[in-house]
Design an enzyme around this catalytic site. Structure first.
Site, PDB file in Angstrom:
ATOM      1  N   GLU A  10      -4.898  -8.848   0.833  1.00 19.48           N
ATOM      2  CA  GLU A  10      -5.558  -8.546   2.103  1.00 19.48           C
ATOM      3  C   GLU A  10      -7.038  -8.347   1.861  1.00 19.48           C
ATOM      4  O   GLU A  10      -7.438  -7.662   0.922  1.00 19.48           O
ATOM      5  CB  GLU A  10      -5.030  -7.247   2.752  1.00 19.48           C
ATOM      6  CG  GLU A  10      -3.677  -7.356   3.383  1.00 19.48           C
ATOM      7  CD  GLU A  10      -3.214  -6.047   4.009  1.00 19.48           C
ATOM      8  OE1 GLU A  10      -4.057  -5.237   4.448  1.00 19.48           O
ATOM      9  OE2 GLU A  10      -1.989  -5.831   4.035  1.00 19.48           O
TER      10      GLU A  10
ATOM     11  N   GLU B 205       0.812  -1.227   0.000  1.00 18.46           N
ATOM     12  CA  GLU B 205       0.000   0.000   0.000  1.00 18.46           C
ATOM     13  C   GLU B 205       0.844   1.274   0.000  1.00 18.46           C
ATOM     14  O   GLU B 205       0.795   2.071   0.948  1.00 18.46           O
ATOM     15  CB  GLU B 205      -0.958  -0.005   1.193  1.00 18.46           C
ATOM     16  CG  GLU B 205      -1.884  -1.204   1.221  1.00 18.46           C
ATOM     17  CD  GLU B 205      -3.050  -1.053   2.197  1.00 18.46           C
ATOM     18  OE1 GLU B 205      -3.076  -0.068   2.964  1.00 18.46           O
ATOM     19  OE2 GLU B 205      -3.938  -1.910   2.179  1.00 18.46           O
TER      20      GLU B 205
HETATM   21  C1  FCB Z   1      -4.224  -2.271   5.447  1.00 16.16           C
HETATM   22  C2  FCB Z   1      -2.821  -2.528   5.931  1.00 16.16           C
HETATM   23  C3  FCB Z   1      -2.737  -3.533   7.060  1.00 16.16           C
HETATM   24  C4  FCB Z   1      -3.879  -3.398   8.027  1.00 16.16           C
HETATM   25  C5  FCB Z   1      -5.200  -3.395   7.288  1.00 16.16           C
HETATM   26  C6  FCB Z   1      -6.406  -3.315   8.188  1.00 16.16           C
HETATM   27  O1  FCB Z   1      -4.303  -0.973   4.959  1.00 16.16           O
HETATM   28  O2  FCB Z   1      -2.011  -2.967   4.892  1.00 16.16           O
HETATM   29  O3  FCB Z   1      -1.489  -3.387   7.693  1.00 16.16           O
HETATM   30  O4  FCB Z   1      -3.713  -2.270   8.808  1.00 16.16           O
HETATM   31  O5  FCB Z   1      -5.234  -2.322   6.400  1.00 16.16           O
END
Ligand code: FCB
Length: 448
Positions: A356, A166
């Site tokens: 994620e 990110e």
């Molecule tokens: C993302 C991050 C991770 C965590 C999730 C909830 O933005 O990559 O580290 O904080 O959100």
């Protein structure tokens, strides 16, 4: 829906990040990172909480790997703490820190789980911040050296690598909004940082291609959002397009096409904040071919024109009707489908990985010794179904990592937001199954 509905080589996993779980911040020679510094300043994080102890995964890693094994996943996404392996970021290395990742990787392989490593999940060595951090163009070389060392040390066993996690958050939350380390508020600097992050991504890919052990796969992990205009008005459409450029295409285009999106470039230029790009930079971005794209999906953004500021003269609308998580994020599984289908339409057939996806909920109830998180279970089921729909629509989706294995340190939110498949009692470090992890286990075993 069962796992058999997905392609045979589809990988299911769980994800974590070093600063959020390891703790042991001053143990065995680890150098300080920017989150140690940032969290120590009152007002930056909830109750001034830091990752100093977190889930103490540095010591409890074996138990955590056993949980992964019991869960039945195929792959585990973790990140390497740069300042644990190079306490000052460059120069002298810390062999004890390297040994931790050796143990972790070997432990995963012994349990039949593929280790998948992120090089940078936000925890820059403080020593490098003191030299200008991501704002200093020299960081491209510092990151390249670090990446090369990691490929050399672990590339024989780690066959999936992520350069950045990110990078939007690193640049904007860290350098313009001040909500994340290093806590700066300078949007011109933030845009320059975007360019250095992208160049360092390209440099790491080059290093991987040149590495003797570079026979696996490497790519970036982006936080992406479907952008939905609040109404059918041309103004709302334009606002959604603007936000799409700022959040999505500013990263997707350089990583996958080697160019910056002209409309966003022009917008930044009109504000005097376009980045300084040197001759050869764009060729370098274009030359660094990714093997896949990592997608972090949490929610959609519904956008209306008006309000905001000159950078983003728009408002993000909160739709009603669907539930919200503890982060005040809308639960919107269809957005995952929309996003994946859009990526295929606009960027072709590059393999995609959901690196994620998950949700924070209060997790207050315990039933039969298991945390009764029906909200998270149904969140996962809904999103798995959206992923399956995308696969059936021809999207080349390969992996799905749930965020997160454990409840952990949620950055500026401290320990308040629980994202884990397993509950962590921070007093005792005890891990407890949740209904969602039992359901995921059943899904993976085909017994649900
Ligand atoms: C993302 C991050 C991770 C965590 C999730 C909830 O933005 O990559 O580290 O904080 O959100």
């Amino acid at each position: 829906m069962t796992r058999k509905d997905f392609p045979g080589d589809f990988r299911w996993g769980a994800a974590t990040a070093a600063y959020q779980i390891e703790g042991a911040w001053a143990t065995d020679g680890r150098g300080p990172c920017i989150w140690d510094t940032f969290a120590a300043i009152p007002g930056h994080t909830v109750r001034q909480e830091s990752g100093a102890v977190a889930c103490d995964h540095y010591h409890l890693w074996k138990d955590d790997l056993d949980l992964l094994k019991d869960l039945g996943i195929d792959a585990y996404r973790f990140s390497i703490s740069w300042s644990r392996v190079f306490p000052e970021g460059t120069g002298a290395s810390n062999p004890v820190g390297w040994a931790f990742y050796d143990r972790l990787i070997d432990g995963l392989l012994e349990r039949g789980i593929a280790p998948c490593a992120t090089l940078y999940h936000w925890d820059l060595p403080q020593a490098l911040q003191d030299r200008g951090g991501w704002g200093n163009r020299d960081i491209v070389g510092w990151f390249e050296d670090y990446a090369e060392a990691m490929f050399g040390a672990f590339g024989d066993r780690v066959k999936t690598w992520y350069t950045h996690n990110e990078p939007w958050v690193v640049a904007w939350a860290g350098h313009a909004i001040g909500r994340h380390a290093p806590g700066l508020s300078d949007r011109k600097l933030a845009v320059q940082v975007t360019h250095h992050l992208l160049l360092s991504h390209a440099a790491a890919i080059e290093a991987y291609r040149n590495s003797r052990q570079g026979d696996g796969q490497i790519g970036a992990v982006l936080n992406l959002y479907p952008m939905v205009p609040a109404t059918s008005s041309p103004q709302d459409h334009a606002a959604a397009r603007l936000l799409d450029g700022h959040h999505n295409r500013w990263w997707l285009d350089p990583v996958l096409k080697g160019t910056y999106p002209q409309d966003t470039w022009d917008h930044y230029a009109s504000l005097g904040i376009a980045p300084r790009v040197e001759p050869g930079d764009l060729d370098r971005l274009a030359g660094a071919k990714s093997d896949f794209l990592g997608v972090n999906y949490y929610f959609r953004k519904v956008v209306a024109a008006g309000g905001g500021d000159d950078l983003l003269p728009l408002t993000e609308v909160k739709p009603t009707g669907a539930p919200y998580t503890s982060m005040s994020w809308e639960v919107w599984p269809e957005g995952l489908y929309d996003l994946l289908v859009r990526l295929k339409a606009d960027y072709g057939d590059i393999p995609l990985a959901i690196t994620e996806n998950g949700a924070a909920f209060p997790d207050e109830q315990l039933t039969d010794g298991v945390v009764d998180d029906e909200d998270r279970r149904s969140f996962l089921e809904g999103h798995f179904a959206a992923a399956l729909k995308a696969v059936k629509a021809g999207v080349n989706l390969k992996d799905y990592f749930v965020w997160s294995l454990l409840d952990n340190y949620e950055w500026a939110h401290g320990y308040d937001k629980r994202f884990g498949l397993f509950r962590v009692d921070y007093e005792t470090q005890k891990r407890t199954w949740k209904r969602s992890s039992r359901w995921y286990q059943g899904f993976l075993k085909g017994t649900n």
